[in-house]
Motif scaffolding. Structure first.
Motif, PDB file in Angstrom:
ATOM      1  N   SER A 249       0.822  -1.205   0.000  1.00 30.40           N
ATOM      2  CA  SER A 249       0.000   0.000   0.000  1.00 30.40           C
ATOM      3  C   SER A 249       0.857   1.255   0.000  1.00 30.40           C
ATOM      4  O   SER A 249       1.918   1.292   0.626  1.00 30.40           O
ATOM      5  N   GLU A 250       0.397   2.267  -0.690  1.00 32.92           N
ATOM      6  CA  GLU A 250       1.076   3.567  -0.671  1.00 32.92           C
ATOM      7  C   GLU A 250       0.588   4.406   0.501  1.00 32.92           C
ATOM      8  O   GLU A 250       1.348   5.133   1.122  1.00 32.92           O
ATOM      9  N   GLU A 251      -0.701   4.321   0.794  1.00 30.43           N
ATOM     10  CA  GLU A 251      -1.294   5.039   1.932  1.00 30.43           C
ATOM     11  C   GLU A 251      -1.443   4.046   3.083  1.00 30.43           C
ATOM     12  O   GLU A 251      -2.327   3.196   3.069  1.00 30.43           O
ATOM     13  N   THR A 252      -0.581   4.154   4.084  1.00 27.50           N
ATOM     14  CA  THR A 252      -0.539   3.120   5.129  1.00 27.50           C
ATOM     15  C   THR A 252      -1.217   3.532   6.441  1.00 27.50           C
ATOM     16  O   THR A 252      -1.353   2.717   7.346  1.00 27.50           O
ATOM     17  N   SER A 253      -1.650   4.775   6.537  1.00 27.17           N
ATOM     18  CA  SER A 253      -2.194   5.265   7.805  1.00 27.17           C
ATOM     19  C   SER A 253      -3.394   4.440   8.274  1.00 27.17           C
ATOM     20  O   SER A 253      -3.467   4.014   9.432  1.00 27.17           O
ATOM     21  N   GLU A 254      -4.336   4.197   7.357  1.00 28.51           N
ATOM     22  CA  GLU A 254      -5.540   3.434   7.717  1.00 28.51           C
ATOM     23  C   GLU A 254      -5.170   2.021   8.163  1.00 28.51           C
ATOM     24  O   GLU A 254      -5.750   1.488   9.115  1.00 28.51           O
ATOM     25  N   ILE A 255      -4.180   1.416   7.496  1.00 25.09           N
ATOM     26  CA  ILE A 255      -3.793   0.040   7.834  1.00 25.09           C
ATOM     27  C   ILE A 255      -3.125  -0.005   9.203  1.00 25.09           C
ATOM     28  O   ILE A 255      -3.392  -0.903  10.010  1.00 25.09           O
ATOM     29  N   HIS A 256      -2.275   0.981   9.500  1.00 24.30           N
ATOM     30  CA  HIS A 256      -1.671   1.040  10.834  1.00 24.30           C
ATOM     31  C   HIS A 256      -2.758   1.177  11.911  1.00 24.30           C
ATOM     32  O   HIS A 256      -2.652   0.581  12.992  1.00 24.30           O
ATOM     33  N   ALA A 257      -3.791   1.962  11.598  1.00 26.60           N
ATOM     34  CA  ALA A 257      -4.891   2.131  12.567  1.00 26.60           C
ATOM     35  C   ALA A 257      -5.616   0.806  12.799  1.00 26.60           C
ATOM     36  O   ALA A 257      -5.954   0.458  13.940  1.00 26.60           O
ATOM     37  N   LEU A 258      -5.835   0.053  11.721  1.00 25.56           N
ATOM     38  CA  LEU A 258      -6.489  -1.254  11.854  1.00 25.56           C
ATOM     39  C   LEU A 258      -5.628  -2.224  12.657  1.00 25.56           C
ATOM     40  O   LEU A 258      -6.142  -2.987  13.484  1.00 25.56           O
ATOM     41  N   ILE A 259      -4.325  -2.189  12.414  1.00 23.24           N
ATOM     42  CA  ILE A 259      -3.405  -3.043  13.179  1.00 23.24           C
ATOM     43  C   ILE A 259      -3.453  -2.649  14.659  1.00 23.24           C
ATOM     44  O   ILE A 259      -3.486  -3.514  15.552  1.00 23.24           O
ATOM     45  N   GLY A 260      -3.485  -1.345  14.903  1.00 20.49           N
ATOM     46  CA  GLY A 260      -3.576  -0.863  16.283  1.00 20.49           C
ATOM     47  C   GLY A 260      -4.810  -1.394  16.989  1.00 20.49           C
ATOM     48  O   GLY A 260      -4.747  -1.820  18.149  1.00 20.49           O
ATOM     49  N   MET A 261      -5.943  -1.377  16.290  1.00 24.82           N
ATOM     50  CA  MET A 261      -7.186  -1.886  16.884  1.00 24.82           C
ATOM     51  C   MET A 261      -7.090  -3.379  17.185  1.00 24.82           C
ATOM     52  O   MET A 261      -7.586  -3.852  18.214  1.00 24.82           O
ATOM     53  N   GLU A 262      -6.439  -4.125  16.286  1.00 22.76           N
ATOM     54  CA  GLU A 262      -6.276  -5.569  16.536  1.00 22.76           C
ATOM     55  C   GLU A 262      -5.409  -5.813  17.772  1.00 22.76           C
ATOM     56  O   GLU A 262      -5.691  -6.711  18.573  1.00 22.76           O
ATOM     57  N   TYR A 263      -4.366  -5.007  17.936  1.00 24.41           N
ATOM     58  CA  TYR A 263      -3.536  -5.132  19.139  1.00 24.41           C
ATOM     59  C   TYR A 263      -4.351  -4.808  20.401  1.00 24.41           C
ATOM     60  O   TYR A 263      -4.152  -5.426  21.456  1.00 24.41           O
ATOM     61  N   LEU A 264      -5.263  -3.832  20.285  1.00 22.72           N
ATOM     62  CA  LEU A 264      -6.122  -3.510  21.428  1.00 22.72           C
ATOM     63  C   LEU A 264      -7.008  -4.696  21.792  1.00 22.72           C
ATOM     64  O   LEU A 264      -7.225  -4.975  22.979  1.00 22.72           O
ATOM     65  N   PHE A 265      -7.527  -5.384  20.764  1.00 25.02           N
ATOM     66  CA  PHE A 265      -8.334  -6.576  21.038  1.00 25.02           C
ATOM     67  C   PHE A 265      -7.529  -7.632  21.800  1.00 25.02           C
ATOM     68  O   PHE A 265      -8.076  -8.407  22.583  1.00 25.02           O
ATOM     69  N   LEU A 266      -6.220  -7.651  21.561  1.00 28.37           N
ATOM     70  CA  LEU A 266      -5.331  -8.623  22.219  1.00 28.37           C
ATOM     71  C   LEU A 266      -4.792  -8.094  23.552  1.00 28.37           C
ATOM     72  O   LEU A 266      -3.973  -8.749  24.202  1.00 28.37           O
ATOM     73  N   ASP A 267      -5.250  -6.883  23.956  1.00 26.52           N
ATOM     74  CA  ASP A 267      -4.746  -6.219  25.165  1.00 26.52           C
ATOM     75  C   ASP A 267      -3.238  -5.979  25.096  1.00 26.52           C
ATOM     76  O   ASP A 267      -2.555  -5.911  26.127  1.00 26.52           O
ATOM     77  N   ASN A 268      -2.725  -5.853  23.874  1.00 26.37           N
ATOM     78  CA  ASN A 268      -1.308  -5.552  23.672  1.00 26.37           C
ATOM     79  C   ASN A 268      -1.197  -4.038  23.456  1.00 26.37           C
ATOM     80  O   ASN A 268      -1.123  -3.546  22.328  1.00 26.37           O
ATOM     81  N   PHE A 269      -1.192  -3.313  24.569  1.00 28.96           N
ATOM     82  CA  PHE A 269      -1.299  -1.860  24.497  1.00 28.96           C
ATOM     83  C   PHE A 269      -0.006  -1.206  24.009  1.00 28.96           C
ATOM     84  O   PHE A 269      -0.049  -0.142  23.404  1.00 28.96           O
TER      85      PHE A 269
END
Length: 463
Positions: A129-149
Motif C-alpha cells: 500500500s502507498e497510503e498506510t495510515s488506515e492500515i496502521h490504525a487497523l493493526i492498532g485496533m487488533e492489538y487492542l483486542f489482544l490487550d497488547n497496548f
C-alpha cells in the motif's frame, strides 16, 4: 472507495439512483458512481439500499473488483463470513496486489477472534500500500483486542506520523498510555508533538489531563489555558480547567469556567454538580442546593447528583430530607450499592434500626463486602436482639476477612452471651491472638458478658 463529495455531480447521481428505484426504470451508471452511492448508503447505515446498489452495479459492471469488495463488506456486516471468504478468494486470484482484499480478509479474521492472524494479513497489506495510515490504525485496533497496548500504541503513533491531525489516533495513543500507567512517558510524547503542532487544542487538553493525573495542578492549568487559547469554544477544556481550579481551592474561578460551558453548549449534569460543590465549599448553601436540584433534574440517572444532595442534607443534620432524597434515588436505581449504604447510615441516625439493617443487607446482597458493612449490620442486629442473625452475619464476614479481631471479639461476645462457652473461648483466643487491643469491643457491646465471672476467668486463662 471514498464517496467523492467534492464532485459537483455526486448529488445528481444519488438523486438519479433513488428516482430509478421509485419508478422501476433501469438507468445506467458508471462503476465509480455506483461506488460513491454504495459508500454513501453504508455511511448512513442504510444497508438495504446499499445492497440494492451493489446488485444493480454488478449487473451493469460484473467485473468490477471494487463493487465486489463492497459486497464482501456487506457479507461481513451480516456475519456471512463463509460467503465473504469465497468471494475474497476469487478476487485474490484476480488481483493479488489489491490491498483492500487483505483489509477485508483481516476484517473477517477479526470477526472470528483471530486477531493475531488479522495482524499478519494487515502487515502484508502494508507492504503493497502507498497510503498506510488506515492500515496502521487497523493493526492498532487488533492489538487492542489482544490487550497488547504497547504495540497498539506504536501502531497509532505511525498513523500520527503520517497525519498529524489524525485526532482519533491521538486519543487511542493516550488511551494506551493511560492503561499502561505511563503518565511521564505520555507527557514527554505530548510535549514533543506540541513542539511541532503548537495550536493543537486536543493535545493541550490531553497534556492537561496527564498533569492532573500526577497532581501537578499548576502545569495542568497552563495546558488547559493553551487548549482554550487554541480553541476558545472547547467545552472539554473549560470543564477540566474547572476541576483543576477546584483542586487549587479557587472555587469562584472554577464556577466561572463551568458557567462558560453552559454558554457554549447545553448544560451538562457534570457542570451543574461541580458548581453545586463549589458553592457548598464557599458556604453559599442556598446556591449549592439549587445546583444540586438542577443536577438531578438534568440527569436523574446520575448517581453522583443524588449522592451529593443526600450528603448535603446529612451535613446539615436534616436527616429527614436526606432520607427523602435517597429514597427517590433508590426508586430510580435499586441496584446502586452506594444508595443503600447511605440509606442505612441515615436510618441509623434516625434510630430506624430495622430500616438501617435492611440497607446494610441490601448492600451486602449487591456485592458490597466491605468490613464496615458487615460490622455495622452485626451491631444493629445485636441492638435489635437478633443474636442468631448477627452470629450468622459474622461467620459470613469471616470468610472474607479471616483473622480479623473485630469479627472474632464479637463472635466471642455472642457465644458467651448464649452460654456456648467452648465456641466463645475459641473465638476469644483467636481475637486475642490477632489483636488484643480490640478487647474493648466486648466491654462496649456486651457489658454483662464482660463483667461476668465466666468471661473474666476465660480471659485470664488466655492472656
Amino acid at each position: 472507495m471514498e464517496f467523492s463529495q467534492d464532485k459537483p455531480n455526486y448529488n445528481i447521481s444519488l438523486n438519479k439512483f433513488e428516482s430509478m428505484l421509485k419508478t422501476n426504470n433501469v438507468l445506467f451508471f458508471d462503476s465509480e458512481e455506483f461506488e460513491n452511492i454504495i459508500h454513501h448508503y453504508l455511511n448512513q447505515g442504510k444497508v438495504a439500499l446499499a445492497k440494492k446498489a451493489i446488485k444493480l452495479g454488478l449487473e451493469q459492471h460484473p467485473t468490477s473488483t471494487n463493487l465486489k469488495l463492497f459486497k464482501v463488506e456487506v457479507y461481513v456486516f451480516e456475519n456471512k463470513l463463509k460467503e465473504a471468504n469465497i468471494l475474497l478468494d476469487g478476487l485474490y486470484q484476480l488481483e493479488p496486489s489489491n490491498e483492500e482484499i487483505y483489509i477485508q480478509k483481516a476484517n473477517i479474521l477479526s470477526k472470528e477472534d483471530k486477531h493475531e492472524d488479522a495482524i499478519k494479513v494487515l502487515k502484508i497489506a502494508l507492504n503493497i500500500s502507498e497510503e498506510t495510515s488506515e492500515i496502521h490504525a487497523l493493526i492498532g485496533m487488533e492489538y487492542l483486542f489482544l490487550d497488547n497496548f504497547e504495540d497498539a500504541k506504536q501502531s497509532f503513533m505511525r498513523c500520527l506520523e503520517e497525519d498529524p491531525e489524525d485526532y482519533s489516533s491521538l486519543y487511542n495513543i493516550m488511551y494506551c498510555f493511560d492503561f499502561l500507567n505511563q503518565n511521564e512517558e505520555a507527557i514527554l510524547f505530548l510535549n514533543k508533538y506540541l513542539n511541532e503542532n503548537p495550536y493543537c487544542e486536543v493535545a493541550w487538553h490531553q497534556l492537561g489531563k496527564q498533569y492532573f493525573s500526577i497532581k501537578d495542578y499548576k502545569k495542568a492549568l497552563s495546558a488547559f489555558d493553551f487548549a482554550i487559547i487554541s480553541d476558545d469554544t472547547f467545552v472539554g477544556a473549560y470543564l477540566e480547567k474547572g476541576k483543576v481550579l477546584e483542586k487549587l481551592k479557587r472555587y469562584k474561578e472554577a464556577i466561572e469556567n463551568y458557567h462558560l460551558t453552559m454558554e457554549l453548549d447545553d448544560p451538562t449534569s457534570f457542570a451543574l454538580l461541580r458548581m453545586g460543590c463549589c458553592y457548598e465549599k464557599l458556604g453559599q448553601l442556598d446556591l449549592a442546593k439549587q445546583y444540586y436540584y438542577k443536577t438531578v433534574k438534568e440527569d436523574p440517572l446520575l448517581d453522583k447528583g443524588w449522592i451529593a444532595i443526600t450528603k448535603f442534607y446529612t451535613k446539615q443534620h436534616n436527616y429527614q430530607k436526606a432520607l427523602y432524597y435517597i429514597n427517590k434515588a433508590i426508586n430510580i436505581d435499586a441496584e446502586n450499592v452506594i444508595y443503600w449504604k447511605l440509606y442505612a447510615q441515615i436510618n441509623h441516625r434516625l434510630n430506624f434500626l430495622e430500616e438501617a439493617e435492611r440497607g446494610h443487607k441490601r448492600a451486602l446482597d449487591l456485592g458490597n463486602y466491605e468490613l464496615t458493612t458487615w460490622i455495622s449490620r452485626t451491631d444493629i442486629l445485636l441492638q435489635l436482639g437478633e443474636i442468631d442473625a448477627a452470629s450468622y452475619n459474622l461467620i459470613q464476614a469471616a470468610e472474607f476477612y479471616p483473622e480479623n479481631p473485630e469479627i472474632e471479639f464479637r463472635l466471642a461476645g455472642i457465644y458467651f452471651q448464649i452460654l456456648e462457652v467452648e465456641k466463645a473461648s475459641y473465638h476469644l483466643k483467636n481475637a486475642l491472638t490477632y489483636n488484643k487491643d480490640y478487647l474493648f469491643i466486648v466491654e462496649e457491646l456486651f457489658p454483662l458478658v464482660y463483667n461476668s465471672i465466666t468471661f473474666q476467668k476465660a480471659l485470664k486463662k488466655l492472656q
